[in-house]
Motif scaffolding. Structure first.
Motif, PDB file in Angstrom:
ATOM      1  N   ILE A  29      87.977  65.830 -12.866  1.00 18.87           N
ATOM      2  CA  ILE A  29      88.998  65.142 -13.659  1.00 18.87           C
ATOM      3  C   ILE A  29      89.175  65.793 -15.027  1.00 18.87           C
ATOM      4  CG2 ILE A  29      87.535  63.341 -14.659  1.00 18.87           C
ATOM      5  CD1 ILE A  29      89.861  61.378 -14.054  1.00 18.87           C
ATOM      6  N   GLN A  30      88.101  66.351 -15.567  1.00 16.38           N
ATOM      7  CA  GLN A  30      88.172  66.992 -16.878  1.00 16.38           C
ATOM      8  C   GLN A  30      89.074  68.220 -16.882  1.00 16.38           C
ATOM      9  OE1 GLN A  30      84.192  67.714 -18.420  1.00 16.38           O
ATOM     10  NE2 GLN A  30      83.558  65.671 -17.788  1.00 16.38           N
ATOM     11  N   SER A  31      89.345  68.771 -15.724  1.00 14.73           N
ATOM     12  CA  SER A  31      90.156  69.989 -15.631  1.00 14.73           C
ATOM     13  C   SER A  31      91.662  69.712 -15.638  1.00 14.73           C
ATOM     14  CB  SER A  31      89.793  70.748 -14.348  1.00 14.73           C
ATOM     15  OG  SER A  31      90.276  70.054 -13.203  1.00 14.73           O
ATOM     16  N   ILE A  32      92.056  68.448 -15.611  1.00 13.03           N
ATOM     17  CA  ILE A  32      93.467  68.083 -15.481  1.00 13.03           C
ATOM     18  C   ILE A  32      94.163  68.079 -16.838  1.00 13.03           C
ATOM     19  CG2 ILE A  32      95.046  66.251 -14.725  1.00 13.03           C
ATOM     20  CD1 ILE A  32      93.513  67.683 -12.449  1.00 13.03           C
ATOM     21  N   SER A  33      95.350  68.646 -16.888  1.00 12.87           N
ATOM     22  CA  SER A  33      96.149  68.647 -18.103  1.00 12.87           C
ATOM     23  C   SER A  33      96.455  67.205 -18.521  1.00 12.87           C
ATOM     24  CB  SER A  33      97.453  69.408 -17.862  1.00 12.87           C
ATOM     25  OG  SER A  33      98.244  69.400 -19.016  1.00 12.87           O
ATOM     26  N   GLY A  34      96.275  66.911 -19.793  1.00  9.52           N
ATOM     27  CA  GLY A  34      96.536  65.570 -20.301  1.00  9.52           C
ATOM     28  C   GLY A  34      95.317  64.671 -20.309  1.00  9.52           C
ATOM     29  N   TYR A  35      94.236  65.119 -19.685  1.00  8.80           N
ATOM     30  CA  TYR A  35      92.978  64.368 -19.704  1.00  8.80           C
ATOM     31  C   TYR A  35      92.396  64.421 -21.113  1.00  8.80           C
ATOM     32  CZ  TYR A  35      87.930  63.662 -19.332  1.00  8.80           C
ATOM     33  OH  TYR A  35      86.653  63.239 -19.532  1.00  8.80           O
ATOM     34  N   ILE A  36      91.895  63.273 -21.588  1.00  8.16           N
ATOM     35  CA  ILE A  36      91.256  63.221 -22.902  1.00  8.16           C
ATOM     36  C   ILE A  36      89.758  62.937 -22.768  1.00  8.16           C
ATOM     37  CG2 ILE A  36      91.160  62.022 -25.125  1.00  8.16           C
ATOM     38  CD1 ILE A  36      94.191  61.473 -24.761  1.00  8.16           C
ATOM     39  N   SER A  37      89.409  61.840 -22.098  1.00  8.08           N
ATOM     40  CA  SER A  37      87.996  61.479 -21.955  1.00  8.08           C
ATOM     41  C   SER A  37      87.863  60.419 -20.871  1.00  8.08           C
ATOM     42  CB  SER A  37      87.436  60.926 -23.272  1.00  8.08           C
ATOM     43  OG  SER A  37      88.055  59.685 -23.586  1.00  8.08           O
ATOM     44  N   HIS A  38      86.614  60.189 -20.459  1.00  8.27           N
ATOM     45  CA  HIS A  38      86.363  59.092 -19.522  1.00  8.27           C
ATOM     46  C   HIS A  38      84.942  58.571 -19.694  1.00  8.27           C
ATOM     47  CE1 HIS A  38      84.532  62.301 -17.079  1.00  8.27           C
ATOM     48  NE2 HIS A  38      83.889  61.342 -16.421  1.00  8.27           N
ATOM     49  N   SER A  39      84.751  57.349 -19.213  1.00 10.21           N
ATOM     50  CA  SER A  39      83.416  56.765 -19.205  1.00 10.21           C
ATOM     51  C   SER A  39      83.248  55.931 -17.942  1.00 10.21           C
ATOM     52  CB  SER A  39      83.178  55.896 -20.442  1.00 10.21           C
ATOM     53  OG  SER A  39      84.017  54.753 -20.420  1.00 10.21           O
ATOM     54  N   LEU A  40      82.027  55.837 -17.489  1.00  9.10           N
ATOM     55  CA  LEU A  40      81.675  55.005 -16.353  1.00  9.10           C
ATOM     56  C   LEU A  40      80.540  54.099 -16.798  1.00  9.10           C
ATOM     57  CD1 LEU A  40      82.084  54.437 -13.268  1.00  9.10           C
ATOM     58  CD2 LEU A  40      80.173  56.011 -12.885  1.00  9.10           C
ATOM     59  N   SER A  41      80.732  52.792 -16.684  1.00  7.62           N
ATOM     60  CA  SER A  41      79.711  51.815 -17.067  1.00  7.62           C
ATOM     61  C   SER A  41      79.315  51.001 -15.852  1.00  7.62           C
ATOM     62  CB  SER A  41      80.252  50.871 -18.146  1.00  7.62           C
ATOM     63  OG  SER A  41      80.633  51.592 -19.289  1.00  7.62           O
ATOM     64  N   LYS A  42      78.030  50.661 -15.773  1.00  2.55           N
ATOM     65  CA  LYS A  42      77.510  49.870 -14.662  1.00  2.55           C
ATOM     66  C   LYS A  42      77.367  48.419 -15.108  1.00  2.55           C
ATOM     67  CE  LYS A  42      74.005  50.052 -11.085  1.00  2.55           C
ATOM     68  NZ  LYS A  42      73.007  50.883 -10.458  1.00  2.55           N
ATOM     69  N   CYS A  43      77.795  47.509 -14.276  1.00  2.00           N
ATOM     70  CA  CYS A  43      77.727  46.083 -14.568  1.00  2.00           C
ATOM     71  C   CYS A  43      76.270  45.615 -14.573  1.00  2.00           C
ATOM     72  CB  CYS A  43      78.529  45.310 -13.525  1.00  2.00           C
ATOM     73  SG  CYS A  43      78.559  43.535 -13.793  1.00  2.00           S
ATOM     74  N   ILE A  44      75.925  44.804 -15.537  1.00  2.00           N
ATOM     75  CA  ILE A  44      74.571  44.262 -15.634  1.00  2.00           C
ATOM     76  C   ILE A  44      74.354  43.160 -14.597  1.00  2.00           C
ATOM     77  CG2 ILE A  44      73.007  42.951 -17.133  1.00  2.00           C
ATOM     78  CD1 ILE A  44      74.325  44.526 -19.495  1.00  2.00           C
ATOM     79  N   GLU A  45      75.376  42.334 -14.383  1.00  3.83           N
ATOM     80  CA  GLU A  45      75.238  41.193 -13.462  1.00  3.83           C
ATOM     81  C   GLU A  45      75.372  41.564 -11.984  1.00  3.83           C
ATOM     82  OE1 GLU A  45      76.213  39.819 -17.446  1.00  3.83           O
ATOM     83  OE2 GLU A  45      77.314  41.191 -16.141  1.00  3.83           O
ATOM     84  N   ALA A  46      76.080  42.621 -11.688  1.00  2.23           N
ATOM     85  CA  ALA A  46      76.290  43.037 -10.291  1.00  2.23           C
ATOM     86  C   ALA A  46      76.032  44.537 -10.202  1.00  2.23           C
ATOM     87  CB  ALA A  46      77.707  42.701  -9.833  1.00  2.23           C
ATOM     88  N   GLU A  47      74.898  44.917  -9.627  1.00  2.00           N
ATOM     89  CA  GLU A  47      74.456  46.318  -9.684  1.00  2.00           C
ATOM     90  C   GLU A  47      75.346  47.298  -8.938  1.00  2.00           C
ATOM     91  OE1 GLU A  47      71.121  46.363  -6.132  1.00  2.00           O
ATOM     92  OE2 GLU A  47      70.508  45.866  -8.166  1.00  2.00           O
ATOM     93  N   ASN A  48      76.247  46.810  -8.105  1.00  2.00           N
ATOM     94  CA  ASN A  48      77.144  47.709  -7.373  1.00  2.00           C
ATOM     95  C   ASN A  48      78.562  47.715  -7.956  1.00  2.00           C
ATOM     96  OD1 ASN A  48      77.641  45.043  -6.366  1.00  2.00           O
ATOM     97  ND2 ASN A  48      78.654  45.955  -4.593  1.00  2.00           N
ATOM     98  N   LYS A  49      78.724  47.209  -9.161  1.00  2.00           N
ATOM     99  CA  LYS A  49      80.042  47.124  -9.803  1.00  2.00           C
ATOM    100  C   LYS A  49      80.066  48.035 -11.029  1.00  2.00           C
ATOM    101  CE  LYS A  49      83.070  43.323 -10.988  1.00  2.00           C
ATOM    102  NZ  LYS A  49      83.052  41.902 -11.371  1.00  2.00           N
ATOM    103  N   TYR A  50      81.136  48.805 -11.157  1.00  2.00           N
ATOM    104  CA  TYR A  50      81.274  49.771 -12.242  1.00  2.00           C
ATOM    105  C   TYR A  50      82.643  49.621 -12.899  1.00  2.00           C
ATOM    106  CZ  TYR A  50      77.317  52.101 -10.023  1.00  2.00           C
ATOM    107  OH  TYR A  50      76.088  52.397  -9.488  1.00  2.00           O
ATOM    108  N   LEU A  51      82.698  50.009 -14.157  1.00  2.00           N
ATOM    109  CA  LEU A  51      83.948  50.039 -14.908  1.00  2.00           C
ATOM    110  C   LEU A  51      84.255  51.496 -15.251  1.00  2.00           C
ATOM    111  CD1 LEU A  51      86.265  48.759 -16.571  1.00  2.00           C
ATOM    112  CD2 LEU A  51      84.635  48.608 -18.473  1.00  2.00           C
TER     113      LEU A  51
END
Length: 100
Positions: A29-51
């Protein structure tokens, strides 16, 4: 700037594999024109859920530039089989930001 947001429900028991493959997909994804940044966060209450949050210069950088690219096919191959259900992706424009 446009913020892409997706809640990712990963199949239970696949979290470690997903995180490993997501690290590889990050390079794509970092190689795409117009990309600025990204983050992936893991949910504390549900271990299989990510933002997933991705900043793009403009909406079309994601919806056209990324989604119609060869890179997206690689992203899909690495990650899409982990999701159940498939995530809804939404886009947001900043109205207000405060930081301390």
């Amino acid at each position: 700037m446009v913020l892409e947001m997706a809640i990712l429900q990963v199949i239970k028991g696949e979290e470690v594999y997903f995180e490993k493959d997501f690290a590889m997909a990050s390079q794509i994804i970092q190689s795409i024109s117009g990309y600025i940044s990204h983050s992936l966060s893991k949910c504390i209450e549900a271990e299989n859920k990510y933002l997933l949050l991705v900043d793009w210069e403009k909406l079309e950088d994601h919806t056209i530039g990324f989604r119609t690219s060869e890179a997206y096919l690689e992203w899909k191959k690495l990650l899409h089989h982990y999701y159940n259900p498939f995530p809804v992706v939404e886009h947001y424009e900043m109205i207000l930001e405060n930081r301390k």
